[in-house]
Design a protein around this motif. Sequence first.
Motif, PDB file in Angstrom:
ATOM      1  N   THR A   1      -3.513  -9.107  11.684  1.00  0.00           N
ATOM      2  CA  THR A   1      -2.254  -8.995  10.945  1.00  0.00           C
ATOM      3  C   THR A   1      -2.476  -8.900   9.440  1.00  0.00           C
ATOM      4  O   THR A   1      -1.985  -7.972   8.780  1.00  0.00           O
ATOM      5  N   ALA A   2      -3.175  -9.863   8.895  1.00  0.00           N
ATOM      6  CA  ALA A   2      -3.381  -9.897   7.445  1.00  0.00           C
ATOM      7  C   ALA A   2      -4.192  -8.695   6.976  1.00  0.00           C
ATOM      8  O   ALA A   2      -3.881  -8.069   5.955  1.00  0.00           O
ATOM      9  N   LYS A   3      -5.221  -8.375   7.711  1.00  0.00           N
ATOM     10  CA  LYS A   3      -6.077  -7.243   7.351  1.00  0.00           C
ATOM     11  C   LYS A   3      -5.289  -5.935   7.328  1.00  0.00           C
ATOM     12  O   LYS A   3      -5.550  -5.052   6.501  1.00  0.00           O
ATOM     13  N   ALA A   4      -4.309  -5.827   8.244  1.00  0.00           N
ATOM     14  CA  ALA A   4      -3.513  -4.602   8.352  1.00  0.00           C
ATOM     15  C   ALA A   4      -2.373  -4.555   7.345  1.00  0.00           C
ATOM     16  O   ALA A   4      -1.666  -3.543   7.259  1.00  0.00           O
ATOM     17  N   GLY A   5      -2.174  -5.611   6.586  1.00  0.00           N
ATOM     18  CA  GLY A   5      -1.075  -5.642   5.622  1.00  0.00           C
ATOM     19  C   GLY A   5       0.273  -5.862   6.275  1.00  0.00           C
ATOM     20  O   GLY A   5       1.309  -5.474   5.726  1.00  0.00           O
ATOM     21  N   LEU A   6       0.280  -6.494   7.438  1.00  0.00           N
ATOM     22  CA  LEU A   6       1.508  -6.774   8.174  1.00  0.00           C
ATOM     23  C   LEU A   6       1.803  -8.270   8.131  1.00  0.00           C
ATOM     24  O   LEU A   6       1.230  -9.003   7.367  1.00  0.00           O
ATOM     25  N   GLY A   7       2.742  -8.709   8.965  1.00  0.00           N
ATOM     26  CA  GLY A   7       3.121 -10.116   8.980  1.00  0.00           C
ATOM     27  C   GLY A   7       4.514 -10.336   8.436  1.00  0.00           C
ATOM     28  O   GLY A   7       4.757 -11.240   7.631  1.00  0.00           O
ATOM     29  N   ASP A   8       5.467  -9.516   8.896  1.00  0.00           N
ATOM     30  CA  ASP A   8       6.851  -9.611   8.432  1.00  0.00           C
ATOM     31  C   ASP A   8       7.407 -11.007   8.696  1.00  0.00           C
ATOM     32  O   ASP A   8       7.242 -11.556   9.799  1.00  0.00           O
TER      33      ASP A   8
ATOM     34  N   GLN B   1      -3.853   5.088   7.998  1.00  0.00           N
ATOM     35  CA  GLN B   1      -5.010   5.723   8.626  1.00  0.00           C
ATOM     36  C   GLN B   1      -6.329   5.022   8.338  1.00  0.00           C
ATOM     37  O   GLN B   1      -7.405   5.552   8.653  1.00  0.00           O
ATOM     38  N   ASP B   2      -6.282   3.837   7.749  1.00  0.00           N
ATOM     39  CA  ASP B   2      -7.500   3.090   7.443  1.00  0.00           C
ATOM     40  C   ASP B   2      -7.424   1.666   7.991  1.00  0.00           C
ATOM     41  O   ASP B   2      -8.130   0.772   7.530  1.00  0.00           O
ATOM     42  N   GLY B   3      -6.546   1.476   8.974  1.00  0.00           N
ATOM     43  CA  GLY B   3      -6.360   0.141   9.550  1.00  0.00           C
ATOM     44  C   GLY B   3      -5.277  -0.666   8.884  1.00  0.00           C
ATOM     45  O   GLY B   3      -5.030  -1.810   9.281  1.00  0.00           O
ATOM     46  N   THR B   4      -4.615  -0.094   7.874  1.00  0.00           N
ATOM     47  CA  THR B   4      -3.563  -0.816   7.172  1.00  0.00           C
ATOM     48  C   THR B   4      -2.240  -0.057   7.251  1.00  0.00           C
ATOM     49  O   THR B   4      -2.198   1.130   7.567  1.00  0.00           O
ATOM     50  N   PHE B   5      -1.160  -0.780   6.928  1.00  0.00           N
ATOM     51  CA  PHE B   5       0.183  -0.218   6.910  1.00  0.00           C
ATOM     52  C   PHE B   5       0.798  -0.471   5.528  1.00  0.00           C
ATOM     53  O   PHE B   5       0.459  -1.445   4.848  1.00  0.00           O
TER      54      PHE B   5
END
Length: 567
Positions: free
Chosen positions: A113-120, A155-159
């Motif tokens: 979650t954190a690595k992908a820039g997510l976690g709403d 496209q690099d594992g993040t949003f």
Amino acid sequence: MTGRAAWIACLSIAACGRGPEPEAARAAAQGLWFTDATDEAGLSGFAQENGNRAKPFIIESIGGGVAFLDYDNDGWLDVYLTNGSSLEGFAPEKAPRDALYRNDGHGKFVDVTAKAGLGDTAWTFGVAAADVDNDGWTDLYLTGFGGNVLMRNEQDGTFRDVTREAGVAAAGFSTGACFADLDRDGDLDLYVANYVSFDRAEIERELLSNEYRGVRVYFGPRGMRGEKDRLFRNESGRKFVDATQESKIADPGYYGFEAVAFDYDDDGRLDVFVANDSKPNFLWKNLGDGTFRNVAMEAGVAFNGAGTEQAGMGVAVGDYNADGRLDLFLTTFSEDASTLFRNDGGGFFTDVSRESLIARATMMSLGWGTAFVDFDLDGDLDLFEANGHVYPQVDRFEFGTRYRQGNQVFENRGDARFDDVSARCGPALAKRACGRGAAFGDYDNDGDVDVLVSNLDDHPTLLRNDSPRKAHWLMVKLIGTQSPRDGSGATVVVEAGGKRMTRLAGPGGSFLSASDPRVHFGLGTATRVDAIEVKWPSGHLERLPGAGADQIVTIREGEGVENVAKR
């Protein structure tokens, strides 16, 4: 790559998922079997938070959805889990967060979650997974209370949050979201179902409440103001325009829960069905000129066969009777059976819930997430229903139902009827929880379909399909060129073993959830597919030669099967 040579270059998938334990295999020798793989898969550490456990307000009872998606394009389905909140709020460091788990290809999911820039941290209800900008990578659209969020896959594992620039915040109380190419311009438009206008202060000030069989329960949705659904037209993937008014989507303020797009009348245009809670359903017929007309009444899906409005929750679309037409299944409230609408052609449906034996099996269940799935690979579509009540108070009385309920599997008998085989599918189906959203997909790439269920105020349940392997299968992955890149809304037909099987492509449907976009077919004893036919959303009809069974084939619109490297 085109031609017959390309068909030989299909991706063969070895059976890499864990099989059933010996005792499970013996017990399941004659039927379906599901194993609760939540712990071993690494998903039991996540718990959904939804306010007060006593549920004094309607917002606390709905729960959220889940998604199977391949966000990193490695060929393995990952998992997105929504989370709620509370009306009192949380300190920022303690706020419940949505989560993304990456599939490691060995039966485990890793929290990224954190690595992908997510976690709403907002109160999320629904998750829609789709390639919004046609770049070949799956994006995420989150619906909830107070505003929706579009997260673009970088496209690099993040949003990255692109809600503001895309213009799809749709502030309010949103539930189901449906992506579909409604104007046939090659990109995905967005229909957002909205629920109620929730005002806690007003409810408390007016001392508003309901009674369920003489017991005081939370207020709503009846008596509350509904929020109107909205339609957003995609303008090349980076910007959406609110086209609700010009498209004549005239929602009077019904309580929308779930929306799904499919071509119900086979005129080549995608229509939209909306399950409404305690109000008549919508069926928005696409008129082909940018406008829609609600034909639910004349088509026979506004009410059940008795002419009664229902508490529509989840929706499944599939050709359960193999007549080439897409039918509808609607999950509903307890003491009001789930409804199976048979598509009779000519734009008309018939409620066949009683004849199909579905009514009897679902009368006391309160259903949510659902799908038509060929769990046993015999070539016809079975049904799944996730269940759980909304009123904790029912456990204090002998009402014939319970707050926590078991999920149900209905096996297609092949004669347009279903058997409730839940009790024979293993202890994982007997587990009681407040099931809500459900996603369907082959997360272990072993050729059969597994199920992920979100549970209110609890961790999710991952049901691995460990049914004895008695038959063959095929999965089709679509890549649109004139149609949306992910092929959503296409109709895929496979001919094998003397059967002609019709399936709808796309991750939508169920309840607030997104499923595996790959189109799955059980082939029975057939070891080869005779032909595959794809009716693309663009209107292009493509008929392709046969292929061997037990493979995943990738079809690129207009070019046949694309070469996919073996694992």
